[in-house]
Design an enzyme around this catalytic site. Sequence first.
Site: not given
Ligand code: MSP
Length: 501
Positions: A18, A21, A126, A129, A143, A146, A294, A297
Site C-alpha cells: 500500500h 510502503h 501479537c 507484530c 496489542c 494493532h 493507519k 487490511k
Molecule cells: N517485516 C517487518 C519489517 C522487518 S525489517 C527487518 C515489517 N513489515 S511491514 O510490512 O509491516 O512494514 C514495512 C515498513 O513499512 C515498516 O517500516 C513500516 O513502518 C512501514 N509502513 C507500514 N505501514 C505504513 C504506513 N501506513 N505509513 C508509513 N509507513 C508504513 O514491519
Amino acid sequence: MARFFATTAIAYVNDAPHVGHAYEAVTGDAICRWRRLAGDQVHYVTGTDEYGLKNQRAAEAKGIDPQRLADTNSARFREAADVLEVAYDDFIRTTDERHTRSVQRFLQVIYDNGHIEEGTYEGLYCVACEAYYADEEVADGNCPVHGRPVERMAETNWFFRLSRFEDQLLDWYERHPDFVVPTTRMNEVVAFVRSGLRDLSISRGTFSWGVPLPWDTSQVAWVWFDALPNYLTAAGYAEGDDSYRQLWPADLHLIGKDIIRFHAVFWPAMLLAAELELPRRVAAHGWLLVGGEKMSKTKLNQISPFDLVADFGVDAVRYHLLRATPFGSDGDISYEGIVARYNADLANNLGNLVSRVATMVDNKCGGIGPAPRPDSPLAAVSMEVAAAAAEAWDALAVSEGLEQTWRLVRQTNALLEAAEPWKAERGPVVDAVLGDSLEALRIVAVLASPAIPCASAEIWTRIGLDGSPCDERVPEATAWGGYPGGRRVTRAEPLFPRRKG
Ligand code: MSP
C-alpha cells in the site's frame, strides 16, 4: 569516494503493497538519489520479509502454500518499487537461499559466543507484530500497536540473552546521540532500555515456516531474528568471509516508527553479540494515515501505489509523498490533498514556468536559449536555495529540501511577471530574463531530481542540455551560471497538466 549503504525495512508478504510502503521506499530512494548527486557511491536495498506466523497464517487463509503467497506478493512489492522509479541496487527476499546461509552463519556466531541459551517462555503474543508484550503493555487484552487481541503462548525454546546488553547499548546511545533520529525516538529508545530488558525468545518449534537453527533443526528462527540480518545478507555476509565489510556497517536503516524497538535495541544487541559493527543511523519516519487512521487490511482503507501512479503519474506521486509530510511526522493522505498540491506546486508553479519559458524562447529567440546574467537578481536567491536545500537533504529533511527548491521556482515566476517579456520586443532585457529563467530551471532540475527524476530529466532535455540531471554533482552543478546559452529549447506539452479534481 564515500560509500552510502542504505536500507528500507523489508515488508511482510501477507498482503499487497500500500502507499505506506511506497512512502518508505520512495523516501529512501530520494535520500539515496541525493547522496549520488553529492558524489557518494550508493548501495540501496529494499525487499520482502517472508517467513513467520503472520505470513504463514495469511497463506493458510487463502488455502495456498506460504512460498506461493510470498512469490506472488514479493513480486508485487518489487513491481511497486519499479513503478515508483525506486532505484534499488538489490532486492532481498528472506526466502533467498543466500539469506538462509547468512542467518545461519549469524545465529551460529551468537550461539558460539554464548549469548543464546535454552529456556521456557510464557507470554502475550501479537501475531501482527510477531512479538511478545509484557502484561502491563497489553491494555484490555489488545496489542498496543494493532489494537487486536494478543494470544497467550508458552514454549520451550532458545533465548537470546538481550538483558546482558543493557549497559553496552546505553553506552552506545550516549556516545552516538544521532544513532536514532528524530531525537524524540532516540529518547523513547533510551527510556525503554533503561526500564530493563528481558531476554528474547528467538526460536519457534510450533511451526516450520522459517530458517532452521543450525544447532537445533527442530526449531526455526523467530521471524525478527531472521528478518533483521537481511541487512547483513545484502552486504554479502552469506559468503562466509569478510567481503561484507565493504558495505557493512550500514549508513542508514530507514524504517517506520512502529518498528524502532527492533532496529534500535534488538538489532544492535544482536550485532554486539556477534561482535559486528553497529549501523550508523536508524531513521524513523511517521505513518501515512487515511482519514486519520493507519492503513490496514481489516479497515479496507489501503491506497494502492499502482492506482495512484496510474492516475497522477510517478513524479506527482513521489512529489506528494515527499513534500506533504515533514520527515518523522505522521501525515494524512487523501485524493483531494494530492490534487491540491499537484495543481499548486507542479501544474501552476513548475509546469507553468517550463511552458512559459519555452514558449517565449520560441517566440522571441527563434527557439535558441540565451545565456544567464552573472549578476542576475536570481543568482543570490539561487545560491541560498541550493545551500539550504543541500543542508536539508543532508539532514533527511526531505520536504524542507523541496520547499527550498520551490522558492527558486516561485522567484523565477515572479521575475518573469515583473519583467513581462511576453509584452516586449526581443532585446537585451528579454534575453537576460529568459537566460536567467533557463538557468534557474537547470538548477531546479538538479535539486528536484531526487524527488521527481523523470520530470527533471525532461526539463533538462527541453532546455537543450545533454545527459541527465541525475548524473550531475552538487554543489558544482547548482552554482549559478552553468547554463551555456545557445541551446535549442523545446516547446512541448504541459509537463503537469492542471487537474480538475
Ligand atoms: N517485516 C517487518 C519489517 C522487518 S525489517 C527487518 C515489517 N513489515 S511491514 O510490512 O509491516 O512494514 C514495512 C515498513 O513499512 C515498516 O517500516 C513500516 O513502518 C512501514 N509502513 C507500514 N505501514 C505504513 C504506513 N501506513 N505509513 C508509513 N509507513 C508504513 O514491519
